[in-house]
Motif scaffolding. Sequence first.
Motif, mmCIF file in Angstrom:
data_model
loop_
_atom_site.group_PDB
_atom_site.id
_atom_site.type_symbol
_atom_site.label_atom_id
_atom_site.label_comp_id
_atom_site.label_asym_id
_atom_site.label_seq_id
_atom_site.Cartn_x
_atom_site.Cartn_y
_atom_site.Cartn_z
ATOM 1 N N UNK A 1 -10.778 2.314 10.275
ATOM 2 C CA UNK A 1 -9.459 2.878 10.015
ATOM 3 C C UNK A 1 -8.539 2.648 11.200
ATOM 4 N N UNK A 2 -7.256 2.563 10.870
ATOM 5 C CA UNK A 2 -6.224 2.529 11.893
ATOM 6 C C UNK A 2 -5.360 3.765 11.691
ATOM 7 N N UNK A 3 -5.432 4.686 12.643
ATOM 8 C CA UNK A 3 -4.697 5.946 12.570
ATOM 9 C C UNK A 3 -3.547 5.933 13.559
ATOM 10 N N UNK A 4 -2.438 6.530 13.171
ATOM 11 C CA UNK A 4 -1.276 6.539 14.062
ATOM 12 C C UNK A 4 -0.422 7.762 13.782
ATOM 13 N N UNK A 5 0.606 7.911 14.582
ATOM 14 C CA UNK A 5 1.579 8.992 14.433
ATOM 15 C C UNK A 5 2.958 8.345 14.412
ATOM 16 N N UNK A 6 3.756 8.691 13.407
ATOM 17 C CA UNK A 6 5.038 8.043 13.184
ATOM 18 C C UNK A 6 6.176 9.052 13.362
ATOM 19 N N UNK A 7 7.132 8.698 14.227
ATOM 20 C CA UNK A 7 8.335 9.522 14.378
ATOM 21 C C UNK A 7 9.265 9.262 13.208
ATOM 22 N N UNK A 8 9.587 10.302 12.462
ATOM 23 C CA UNK A 8 10.501 10.204 11.332
ATOM 24 C C UNK A 8 11.630 11.212 11.536
ATOM 25 N N UNK A 9 12.680 11.153 10.729
ATOM 26 C CA UNK A 9 13.745 12.154 10.832
ATOM 27 C C UNK A 9 13.243 13.577 10.605
#
Length: 279
Positions: A1-9
């Motif tokens: 798996x590739x896990x990440x954290x995404x900055x969104x509005x």
Amino acid sequence: MKLCRIETPDGIKPAMIDADGAARDLTQHLTDIELATMAPAALDQLRDVDVTALPVITGRFAPVINDIRRILCIGLNYSDHAAEAGMDVPDHPILFSKLCAATGANDPIIIPKDSEKTDWEVELAVVIGTKAQHVSEADALSHVAGYATFNDVSERAFQIEFGGQWVKGKSCDSFAPIGPYLVTADEVPDPQNLDLWLDVNGTRRQTGNTRTMVFSVAEIISFLSRFMTLLPGDVIATGTPPGVGMGFKPPVYLQPGDVVELGIEGLGDQRQEVIKFNG
């Protein structure tokens, strides 16, 4: 798996990268990518998620874990990098730490106030998933949750010319870009055979492979676990191949307006614009 954290509005959201490279929103399954997520059972639960059923989200990559416990670093872990630095290959892993907060893979590098020697270092980062205390080399990799691309940004004057330990040249704001994502250990069958590269303004500066490390990932984990208990959320940056700025004759250092791009095979790429401290 590739896990990440995404900055969104709407704030930072946990995500998983699908087969086409898109980020898929994981908020219906967990609130964030954090220490608890690194546990084997938690990762196994995520493996059962149908990523194709999750909504696609876009935004800037945030640091891969929201609560990185500490960043431990290994110095001079490639013999050819030690040679360009004019230093002996160490008999044991050289340990130092970065006391700055991690930043996202594409966040800017800030040239510190009074800096003239800000440098780059592409490195393999290891993220610990389970407690490791006095572990053998044979068992060391079983404590790894995953791996990530890391830039050990360094200020060489602060590091070398002001005496004492290296920490002060390694801990300036923005000096720990990590990601874009965490690749779980099951998808990295051999951490000792990964290509690394780094460009500055489109010119290749670093090329290497983790097989030329002086101390392997397993050796590093085993060694560190003799002196401290490694816990979930600990990040270990494992050293850099040759081609850093201070190794050129004359040395070449980062300037405002430069663009640094780097990556590791299978672990994703980073891109950082270099800006001047404004404070």
